[in-house]
Design a protein around this motif. Structure first.
Motif, PDB file in Angstrom:
ATOM      1  N   ILE B 100       0.851  -1.197   0.000  1.00 36.06           N
ATOM      2  CA  ILE B 100       0.000   0.000   0.000  1.00 36.06           C
ATOM      3  C   ILE B 100       0.887   1.248   0.000  1.00 36.06           C
ATOM      4  CG2 ILE B 100      -1.677   1.299   1.377  1.00 36.06           C
ATOM      5  CD1 ILE B 100      -2.574  -1.551   2.453  1.00 36.06           C
ATOM      6  N   ASN B 101       0.567   2.185  -0.895  1.00 30.59           N
ATOM      7  CA  ASN B 101       1.373   3.405  -1.073  1.00 30.59           C
ATOM      8  C   ASN B 101       2.837   3.089  -1.368  1.00 30.59           C
ATOM      9  OD1 ASN B 101       2.417   5.961  -1.280  1.00 30.59           O
ATOM     10  ND2 ASN B 101       1.962   6.579   0.823  1.00 30.59           N
ATOM     11  N   CYS B 102       3.057   2.027  -2.137  1.00 31.68           N
ATOM     12  CA  CYS B 102       4.376   1.940  -2.770  1.00 31.68           C
ATOM     13  C   CYS B 102       4.471   3.210  -3.613  1.00 31.68           C
ATOM     14  CB  CYS B 102       4.438   0.707  -3.651  1.00 31.68           C
ATOM     15  SG  CYS B 102       6.039   0.479  -4.405  1.00 31.68           S
ATOM     16  N   LEU B 153       0.829   6.194  12.371  1.00 30.70           N
ATOM     17  CA  LEU B 153      -0.194   5.721  11.429  1.00 30.70           C
ATOM     18  C   LEU B 153      -1.286   6.774  11.227  1.00 30.70           C
ATOM     19  CD1 LEU B 153      -0.580   1.978  12.533  1.00 30.70           C
ATOM     20  CD2 LEU B 153       0.817   2.915  10.696  1.00 30.70           C
ATOM     21  N   SER B 154      -1.522   7.602  12.236  1.00 35.33           N
ATOM     22  CA  SER B 154      -2.529   8.661  12.109  1.00 35.33           C
ATOM     23  C   SER B 154      -1.985   9.864  11.344  1.00 35.33           C
ATOM     24  CB  SER B 154      -2.992   9.138  13.488  1.00 35.33           C
ATOM     25  OG  SER B 154      -3.568   8.065  14.193  1.00 35.33           O
ATOM     26  N   ALA B 155      -0.694  10.178  11.560  1.00 29.00           N
ATOM     27  CA  ALA B 155      -0.161  11.453  11.045  1.00 29.00           C
ATOM     28  C   ALA B 155       0.782  11.296   9.853  1.00 29.00           C
ATOM     29  CB  ALA B 155       0.555  12.197  12.175  1.00 29.00           C
ATOM     30  N   GLY B 156       1.266  10.095   9.550  1.00 28.68           N
ATOM     31  CA  GLY B 156       2.127   9.870   8.393  1.00 28.68           C
ATOM     32  C   GLY B 156       3.463  10.587   8.482  1.00 28.68           C
ATOM     33  N   GLY B 245       6.250  -4.536   5.742  1.00 20.45           N
ATOM     34  CA  GLY B 245       5.406  -5.623   6.259  1.00 20.45           C
ATOM     35  C   GLY B 245       4.071  -5.148   6.796  1.00 20.45           C
ATOM     36  N   LEU B 246       4.032  -3.915   7.289  1.00 18.80           N
ATOM     37  CA  LEU B 246       2.769  -3.397   7.828  1.00 18.80           C
ATOM     38  C   LEU B 246       1.692  -3.342   6.733  1.00 18.80           C
ATOM     39  CD1 LEU B 246       1.966  -0.811  10.413  1.00 18.80           C
ATOM     40  CD2 LEU B 246       1.070  -0.374   8.134  1.00 18.80           C
ATOM     41  N   GLY B 247       2.066  -2.786   5.586  1.00 16.30           N
ATOM     42  CA  GLY B 247       1.102  -2.688   4.482  1.00 16.30           C
ATOM     43  C   GLY B 247       0.709  -4.058   3.953  1.00 16.30           C
ATOM     44  N   ALA B 286     -13.924  -0.044   6.943  1.00 14.08           N
ATOM     45  CA  ALA B 286     -12.818  -0.486   7.814  1.00 14.08           C
ATOM     46  C   ALA B 286     -11.533  -0.612   7.004  1.00 14.08           C
ATOM     47  CB  ALA B 286     -13.179  -1.815   8.461  1.00 14.08           C
ATOM     48  N   TYR B 287     -11.631  -1.218   5.812  1.00 10.96           N
ATOM     49  CA  TYR B 287     -10.420  -1.346   4.988  1.00 10.96           C
ATOM     50  C   TYR B 287      -9.851   0.031   4.644  1.00 10.96           C
ATOM     51  CZ  TYR B 287      -7.310  -1.755   1.058  1.00 10.96           C
ATOM     52  OH  TYR B 287      -6.213  -1.598   0.246  1.00 10.96           O
ATOM     53  N   LEU B 288     -10.717   0.969   4.252  1.00  9.13           N
ATOM     54  CA  LEU B 288     -10.218   2.296   3.852  1.00  9.13           C
ATOM     55  C   LEU B 288      -9.479   2.986   5.004  1.00  9.13           C
ATOM     56  CD1 LEU B 288     -13.207   3.361   1.631  1.00  9.13           C
ATOM     57  CD2 LEU B 288     -10.811   3.345   0.887  1.00  9.13           C
ATOM     58  N   ARG B 289      -9.946   2.790   6.240  1.00  3.83           N
ATOM     59  CA  ARG B 289      -9.272   3.416   7.390  1.00  3.83           C
ATOM     60  C   ARG B 289      -7.925   2.751   7.655  1.00  3.83           C
ATOM     61  NH1 ARG B 289     -14.879   3.884   9.539  1.00  3.83           N
ATOM     62  NH2 ARG B 289     -15.381   6.049   9.082  1.00  3.83           N
ATOM     63  N   ALA B 290      -7.887   1.418   7.493  1.00  5.31           N
ATOM     64  CA  ALA B 290      -6.616   0.696   7.684  1.00  5.31           C
ATOM     65  C   ALA B 290      -5.642   1.013   6.542  1.00  5.31           C
ATOM     66  CB  ALA B 290      -6.879  -0.802   7.762  1.00  5.31           C
ATOM     67  N   MET B 291      -6.190   1.074   5.308  1.00  4.07           N
ATOM     68  CA  MET B 291      -5.343   1.391   4.152  1.00  4.07           C
ATOM     69  C   MET B 291      -4.700   2.772   4.313  1.00  4.07           C
ATOM     70  SD  MET B 291      -6.335   2.346   0.284  1.00  4.07           S
ATOM     71  CE  MET B 291      -6.467   4.018   0.883  1.00  4.07           C
ATOM     72  N   ALA B 292      -5.467   3.729   4.844  1.00  4.72           N
ATOM     73  CA  ALA B 292      -4.912   5.075   5.052  1.00  4.72           C
ATOM     74  C   ALA B 292      -3.749   5.017   6.045  1.00  4.72           C
ATOM     75  CB  ALA B 292      -6.001   6.014   5.552  1.00  4.72           C
ATOM     76  N   CYS B 293      -3.858   4.177   7.071  1.00  6.21           N
ATOM     77  CA  CYS B 293      -2.750   4.017   8.031  1.00  6.21           C
ATOM     78  C   CYS B 293      -1.500   3.489   7.315  1.00  6.21           C
ATOM     79  CB  CYS B 293      -3.134   3.031   9.140  1.00  6.21           C
ATOM     80  SG  CYS B 293      -4.372   3.660  10.280  1.00  6.21           S
ATOM     81  N   ALA B 294      -1.697   2.474   6.465  1.00  5.93           N
ATOM     82  CA  ALA B 294      -0.547   1.903   5.750  1.00  5.93           C
ATOM     83  C   ALA B 294       0.052   2.926   4.784  1.00  5.93           C
ATOM     84  CB  ALA B 294      -0.963   0.642   5.005  1.00  5.93           C
ATOM     85  N   ALA B 295      -0.805   3.703   4.140  1.00  6.51           N
ATOM     86  CA  ALA B 295      -0.302   4.757   3.242  1.00  6.51           C
ATOM     87  C   ALA B 295       0.534   5.753   4.037  1.00  6.51           C
ATOM     88  CB  ALA B 295      -1.464   5.466   2.553  1.00  6.51           C
ATOM     89  N   ASN B 296       0.069   6.092   5.222  1.00  7.04           N
ATOM     90  CA  ASN B 296       0.806   7.041   6.067  1.00  7.04           C
ATOM     91  C   ASN B 296       2.149   6.467   6.508  1.00  7.04           C
ATOM     92  OD1 ASN B 296      -1.299   8.769   5.724  1.00  7.04           O
ATOM     93  ND2 ASN B 296      -2.201   8.451   7.750  1.00  7.04           N
ATOM     94  N   TYR B 297       2.165   5.153   6.784  1.00  7.30           N
ATOM     95  CA  TYR B 297       3.431   4.497   7.153  1.00  7.30           C
ATOM     96  C   TYR B 297       4.430   4.609   5.987  1.00  7.30           C
ATOM     97  CZ  TYR B 297       6.684   0.917   8.838  1.00  7.30           C
ATOM     98  OH  TYR B 297       7.812   0.250   9.265  1.00  7.30           O
TER      99      TYR B 297
END
Lengths: 140, 486
Positions: B100-102, B153-156, B245-247, B286-297
């Protein structure tokens, strides 16, 4: 063709394997060997330690994906290399077995590629001519 | 694996081929390519995958593919699909990918080609020692606690810059979405995903990820290049990696959720990897909220690597930050799903745009671009293979007309990894790259074998198609001189 084995198939972006065995547990054991080929030189890994592993999945394909994910995490999180899986049992939603291997020793082990995931792309476990077969695509 | 199904393809203009809708397809497929590229594209299963994506409920316009398209899993690599939440549109984790967010970022420096001549091997050694790469790479910085991970994960990238002092506000301004997707909720990320991410911040990973030092050797648009702080001979750095690995774990976790959701919502799909849920459903949200965390990571990860690279350059050349002048040109994601407003049939609609191996490319004047770049358009970073060249482009008006504001993301593979390994047997790969003037440092020989230039399309052909179609324009080209591979 032997009663169990695997071979790499061409896939443009990622890595694919065709895997076959005369039983579902045998197929899961062969899949562990195929996966290890992507990540490291398996023949140099000793059967020095054992680890029990158990996963659950609602169908054989999900069970296989989770079985291989869990095997890979031994490497990524535990820096532990798997040489083989034995005593594989598939019962209902559960798959369990024993992994044989050892911790990474940079002096003896050649590492290849990290994997991102075991995909569901085209994944189907089928029985053909008395053998269980599947094709697994690994995202690298 | 399923047998290849026959998919009809006909040319609709110089740069676009169409797959007419057939049973199950809700919209046509459209592939942007030249005559030369389409011949290679037809040789793998990617065309069939474009058709498969057209089955997704709520898909709008067409299932699109950029000219770097190649066979992926579920979606093709190079695929774009926009779905409408108001019309039952779905979110598909397979349309984002495991990583996610490669993405890619490009930095410019005050250094000139002649400043680094003779020092590249030493510089690459320093970067290779500092930025962990390869299998299980970790501990670039002290592992984060669970509480620190939740903040990140919240703030990227904001967390890394403001709380950890690794970078500047200028870096955030030049990162897509300022390095932080809204609606990230760490409560939807599994403990295992957080655990995998704690030790991997600031690492490259392996596969096609890299850190590259290159020289701007051709300028196509001097006004835009000047705005970006680049002229012929400028030393630049490219960083290509993602959410580690998180994403991957977030995607895995939600594929299980989505596999059940397709049964619950009665969605029929030709490939299980396309599993999805309505955007308006509990599973989709739920996926969109988790995906946003991975994008921020991922944005935080590239920001930490940037910080490490700046330190390496300053130490290697014994200069301070002002003399180095390593400024972020831009950071783009090319594996993501985002809500964007697009005009479809004269109506402004909010759509969920999946980009799986495709890059956002908004044109000049678009209010979603940083103010200092708005006059030229959004920079787009297109890495090629490690021996030829990479390109910096800018979005053009055609992107909003034809591709939901998207363009290509790379060269695109033309040879399987297995075939590339066969081609490399008995060859001195590092020597061959050195002869091309590229110093390679790698964690493993096999990755280098799989990533050799002959395994890729010529990126020049890919960016020319997008320019010809009016989707994105070339600004400058970078010639690599040093590469770190995982």
């Amino acid at each position: 063709m032997t009663t169990s084995g695997y071979r790499e198939i061409d896939h443009t972006a990622d890595v694919g394997f065709e895997i076959w065995a005369d039983s579902i547990p045998g197929l899961f054991a062969e899949a562990v060997l195929a996966l290890s080929e992507v990540c490291y030189e398996r023949t140099a890994v000793l059967w020095a330690e054992e680890r029990s592993m158990e996963v659950r999945g609602t169908d054989p394909e999900e069970q296989l994906v989770r079985w291989l994910q869990e095997t890979y995490l031994q490497l990524e999180s535990g820096l532990w290399l798997t040489a083989a899986a034995t005593n594989v049992v598939v019962k209902g939603e559960m798959v369990k077995g024993i992994l044989h291997g050892e911790p990474i020793d940079p002096a003896r082990h050649t590492l290849h590629s990290e994997i991102k995931a075991i995909t569901y792309h085209g994944l189907k476990i089928v029985r053909e001519h008395g053998l269980w077969r599947t094709t697994v695509v690994v995202d690298v | 694996m399923s047998r290849r199904r026959s998919v009809r393809l006909h040319q609709i203009d110089e740069y676009c081929w169409e797959i007419p809708p057939s049973s199950g397809m809700r919209v046509p497929g459209r592939i942007f390519a030249s005559e030369r590229l389409i011949r290679d594209i037809k040789t793998d299963k990617s065309v069939e995958q474009v058709a498969n994506v057209a089955y997704l409920p709520g898909i709008v316009g067409a299932s699109l593919a950029m000219p770097d398209i190649h066979w992926g899993y579920g979606f093709p690599i190079g695929g774009v699909a926009a779905t409408d939440p108001a019309k039952g549109g779905v979110i598909s984790p397979g349309g984002v990918g495991y990583d996610i967010n490669c993405g890619v970022r490009v930095l410019r420096t005050e250094l000139r080609k002649e400043d680094i001549e003779g020092h590249v091997p030493r510089l690459m050694d320093a970067l290779f020692d500092t930025v962990p790469a390869g299998i299980g790479s970790s501990n670039a910085i002290k592992p984060l606690s669970v509480v620190e991970m939740q903040k990140l994960l919240s703030a990227g990238a904001e967390y890394v810059v403001r709380d950890r002092g690794m970078g500047s506000e200028e870096d955030l301004k030049h990162t897509e979405e300022n390095g932080c997707l809204a609606d990230a909720d760490p409560g939807h990320v599994s403990e295992r995903a957080i655990e995998r991410g704690r030790r991997q911040l600031g690492t490259l990973g392996s596969g096609n990820h890299f850190l590259e030092v290159g020289i701007a050797d051709r300028i196509f648009d001097s006004r835009s290049a000047a705005t970006l702080g680049v002229d012929k001979g400028t030393v630049c750095i490219l960083i290509h990696c993602g959410s580690r690995g998180l994403g991957y774990q977030v995607c895995d976790d939600y594929l299980s959720v989505m596999n059940r959701a397709v049964i619950k919502y009665g969605i029929e799909l030709p490939d299980r990897q396309l599993c999805c849920a309505p955007i308006e459903s509990k599973e989709g949200a739920a996926y969109l909220r988790a995906m946003a965390c991975a994008a921020n990571y991922a944005w935080a990860n590239r920001q930490v690597i940037t910080h490490l690279a700046r330190k390496c350059f300053m130490e290697t050349f014994s200069i301070g930050p002002k003399d180095l002048g390593m400024r972020l040109i831009y950071d783009v994601c090319h594996n993501v799903a985002k809500f964007e407003e697009h005009t479809v049939d004269g109506q402004l609609r909010t759509l969920c745009v999946h980009r799986k191996g495709a890059t956002r490319a908004f044109p000049a004047g678009d209010l979603r671009i940083a103010t200092d770049l708005r006059a030229i358009g959004q920079p787009v970073l297109v890495p090629g293979d490690m021996g030829r060249a990479s390109y910096v482009l800018i979005g053009a008006p055609g992107a909003l007309k034809h591709t939901f504001g998207s363009t290509c993301h790379g060269a695109g593979r033309v040879m399987s990894r297995a075939q590339a390994k066969r081609e490399s047997r008995g060859r001195d790969l590092f020597g061959e790259m050195a002869q091309r003037g590229v110093t390679v440092r790698a964690a493993g020989r096999r990755t280098v074998a799989e990533e050799m230039p002959y395994a890729y399309k010529n990126v020049a052909d890919v960016v020319d198609v997008m320019a010809g179609a009016g989707v994105s324009d070339k600004v400058f080209r970078l010639k690599p001189v040093g590469v770190i591979k995982g």
